[in-house]
Design a protein around this motif. Structure first.
Motif, PDB file in Angstrom:
ATOM      1  N   ASP A  83       2.852   0.377   7.796  1.00  0.00           N
ATOM      2  CA  ASP A  83       2.278   0.095   6.478  1.00  0.00           C
ATOM      3  C   ASP A  83       1.545   1.324   5.953  1.00  0.00           C
ATOM      4  O   ASP A  83       1.367   2.327   6.653  1.00  0.00           O
TER       5      ASP A  83
ATOM      6  N   GLY B  92       3.849  -4.696   6.008  1.00  0.00           N
ATOM      7  CA  GLY B  92       3.468  -4.345   4.641  1.00  0.00           C
ATOM      8  C   GLY B  92       4.527  -3.532   3.924  1.00  0.00           C
ATOM      9  O   GLY B  92       5.650  -4.002   3.702  1.00  0.00           O
TER      10      GLY B  92
ATOM     11  N   ASP C 138       5.713  -8.410   1.109  1.00  0.00           N
ATOM     12  CA  ASP C 138       5.554  -8.839  -0.278  1.00  0.00           C
ATOM     13  C   ASP C 138       6.835  -8.500  -1.020  1.00  0.00           C
ATOM     14  O   ASP C 138       7.148  -7.322  -1.224  1.00  0.00           O
TER      15      ASP C 138
ATOM     16  N   TRP D 245      -0.948  -6.034  -4.573  1.00  0.00           N
ATOM     17  CA  TRP D 245      -2.386  -5.839  -4.414  1.00  0.00           C
ATOM     18  C   TRP D 245      -2.896  -4.589  -5.110  1.00  0.00           C
ATOM     19  O   TRP D 245      -4.010  -4.559  -5.614  1.00  0.00           O
ATOM     20  N   ILE D 246      -2.100  -3.511  -5.183  1.00  0.00           N
ATOM     21  CA  ILE D 246      -2.613  -2.268  -5.746  1.00  0.00           C
ATOM     22  C   ILE D 246      -2.910  -2.430  -7.233  1.00  0.00           C
ATOM     23  O   ILE D 246      -3.894  -1.913  -7.741  1.00  0.00           O
TER      24      ILE D 246
ATOM     25  N   ILE E  73      -6.961   0.587   0.290  1.00  0.00           N
ATOM     26  CA  ILE E  73      -6.125   0.339   1.466  1.00  0.00           C
ATOM     27  C   ILE E  73      -6.785  -0.671   2.396  1.00  0.00           C
ATOM     28  O   ILE E  73      -6.122  -1.564   2.944  1.00  0.00           O
TER      29      ILE E  73
ATOM     30  N   HIS F 242      -6.208  -4.019   1.209  1.00  0.00           N
ATOM     31  CA  HIS F 242      -4.814  -4.397   1.445  1.00  0.00           C
ATOM     32  C   HIS F 242      -4.647  -4.948   2.857  1.00  0.00           C
ATOM     33  O   HIS F 242      -3.946  -5.942   3.079  1.00  0.00           O
ATOM     34  N   HIS F 243      -5.299  -4.338   3.828  1.00  0.00           N
ATOM     35  CA  HIS F 243      -5.144  -4.731   5.225  1.00  0.00           C
ATOM     36  C   HIS F 243      -5.999  -5.934   5.612  1.00  0.00           C
ATOM     37  O   HIS F 243      -5.586  -6.746   6.442  1.00  0.00           O
TER      38      HIS F 243
ATOM     39  N   CYS G 238       1.143   5.546  -1.189  1.00  0.00           N
ATOM     40  CA  CYS G 238       0.581   4.378  -1.867  1.00  0.00           C
ATOM     41  C   CYS G 238       1.140   4.230  -3.274  1.00  0.00           C
ATOM     42  O   CYS G 238       1.437   3.127  -3.738  1.00  0.00           O
TER      43      CYS G 238
ATOM     44  N   GLN H 270       3.083   1.150  -4.880  1.00  0.00           N
ATOM     45  CA  GLN H 270       2.575   0.501  -6.087  1.00  0.00           C
ATOM     46  C   GLN H 270       3.689   0.250  -7.097  1.00  0.00           C
ATOM     47  O   GLN H 270       3.726  -0.789  -7.751  1.00  0.00           O
TER      48      GLN H 270
ATOM     49  N   ALA I 196      -2.300 -11.245   2.593  1.00  0.00           N
ATOM     50  CA  ALA I 196      -0.870 -11.291   2.278  1.00  0.00           C
ATOM     51  C   ALA I 196      -0.270 -12.683   2.394  1.00  0.00           C
ATOM     52  O   ALA I 196       0.942 -12.836   2.249  1.00  0.00           O
TER      53      ALA I 196
END
Length: 371
Positions: free
Chosen positions: A48, A124, A150, A156-157, A175, A178-179, A212, A216, A252
């Motif tokens: 990820d 991820g 996803d 999420w970004i 980040i 995100h985790h 990232c 995105q 997630a």
């Protein structure tokens, strides 16, 4: 249950042969452990954002039960461009590959390493890339383990970027969100601090921002659940067996459930781990290793492997039974992977041969397995 990222262990567990492989979209750094075993697939991993293959997968692959599996398979760990340890910064003006292009790099890896097929494990962003790879190359992928996947274009970004000002300065915070869930960020201090340190110090920040950004701007996987007798031959969906994994408090969860709703229920199992947040391969490596054994067992590999914590039970009897149930029961059913009662009642859960049960896959919905 808490876990701490052991940076010393990561630094010392670098066994394997490293390769820099030329692909149509640039050089990809991979690490191969072992050699392909006959006609068996190779296990291929993809990490990820904010991680590399060591920080993402070493805890899992160093676990005792996973070590047993590794006696039967070679492993290829893929690091996304510029995310490996010691990676130099990209030159000014460098265009980072899109998610689609990252998936298109993998056939070159398989060709150069003489790998015919894979069982892929992704987390991820890595799970998204491997899903795209499987959609584009169904004959190369025999199975998928997708953690925190996803399938949607907006994730999420987009939300985090609207809440935080300044992309670069807040990259690590984005980040981390995100985790980890809000509760994890608040309560699990040692785990959070160790990962924040790793993301900040061990990965080139400019390279990380590019990865990232690529995630995105991913596009929707555009997968659709097939309808029996209507569109099975034409629908765009994964054709291989898939195990979807998510912690019950992970950020997630909704995305993974959405992905599950788009996949073939006959070939898909959703595993929701109790007392687990955003990194099940770190926090619950034992449960994930056990689930992976059942998964490869259901595909017909390693016909008999003793579980280190299950006395004389074999994966052949335990794992195939659970996979059989997961493919024939309704989504409202729940079974406990850790339940001693379930193990004691295996014979009553499945009458006749396990193979016969798998052949009679009549259930219309994927079962949610909770452990």
């Amino acid at each position: 249950m808490s876990a701490i990222l052991d940076l010393d262990q990561i630094a010392c567990s670098g066994n394997g042969v490293e390769h820099d492989i030329e692909t149509p979209h640039g050089v990809l750094h991979v690490t191969m452990r072992g050699v392909p075993k006959g006609n068996k697939p190779v296990i291929l991993t993809y990490h990820d954002i904010g991680l590399n293959h060591k920080s993402c997968f070493n805890t899992l692959f160093n676990y005792e039960d996973m070590q047993e599996i590794m006696q039967h398979f070679a492993v290829v760990h893929v690091d996304a461009p510029g995310q490996q340890e010691g990676a130099p910064p990209f030159p000014s003006g460098y265009r980072y590959p899109t998610m689609d292009e990252l998936a298109e790099m993998l056939p070159s890896v398989m060709t150069q390493l003489k790998v015919n097929s894979v069982i892929a494990i992704g987390v991820g962003a890595g799970a998204y890339i491997l899903s795209r790879f499987a959609l584009n190359n169904p004959t190369l992928v025999e199975g998928l383990v997708l953690i925190n996947v996803d399938p949607c274009a907006e994730g999420w970004i987009d939300w985090a970027a609207s809440k935080l000002s300044g992309w670069t300065s807040d990259l690590v915070d984005i980040i981390m969100s995100h985790h980890f869930s809000t509760d994890e960020l608040t309560d699990n201090t040692e785990l959070i601090q160790s990962y924040r340190l790793h993301i900040t110090q061990d990965i080139n920040q400019d390279n990380l921002a590019l990865f990232c950004g690529s995630y995105q701007y991913r596009r929707d996987l555009e997968i659709e659940r097939p309808i029996v007798g209507l569109n099975e031959a034409t629908v765009n969906t994964l054709t291989c067996p898939a195990l979807l994994v998510v912690g019950d408090t992970s950020p997630a969860v909704e995305a993974v459930v959405e992905c599950n709703s788009r996949l073939n229920p006959v070939k898909t199992t959703l595993l929701k781990m109790a007392d687990c947040g955003g990194l099940p391969q770190i926090v619950q490596p034992g449960k994930l290793a056990e689930a992976f054994k059942y998964f490869v067992q259901g595909m017909g590999y390693i016909p008999y492997v003793l579980l280190s914590h299950l006395s004389n039970d074999s994966v052949a009897s335990v794992g195939m039974t659970r996979l059989a149930r997961s493919r024939t029961a309704s989504s409202s059913s729940i079974t406990s992977m850790d339940s001693s009662r379930s193990r004691n009642n295996l014979n009553s859960l499945l009458e006749g041969s396990v193979t016969g049960a798998l052949d009679n896959q009549a259930g219309p919905q994927t079962m949610e397995v909770s452990c």
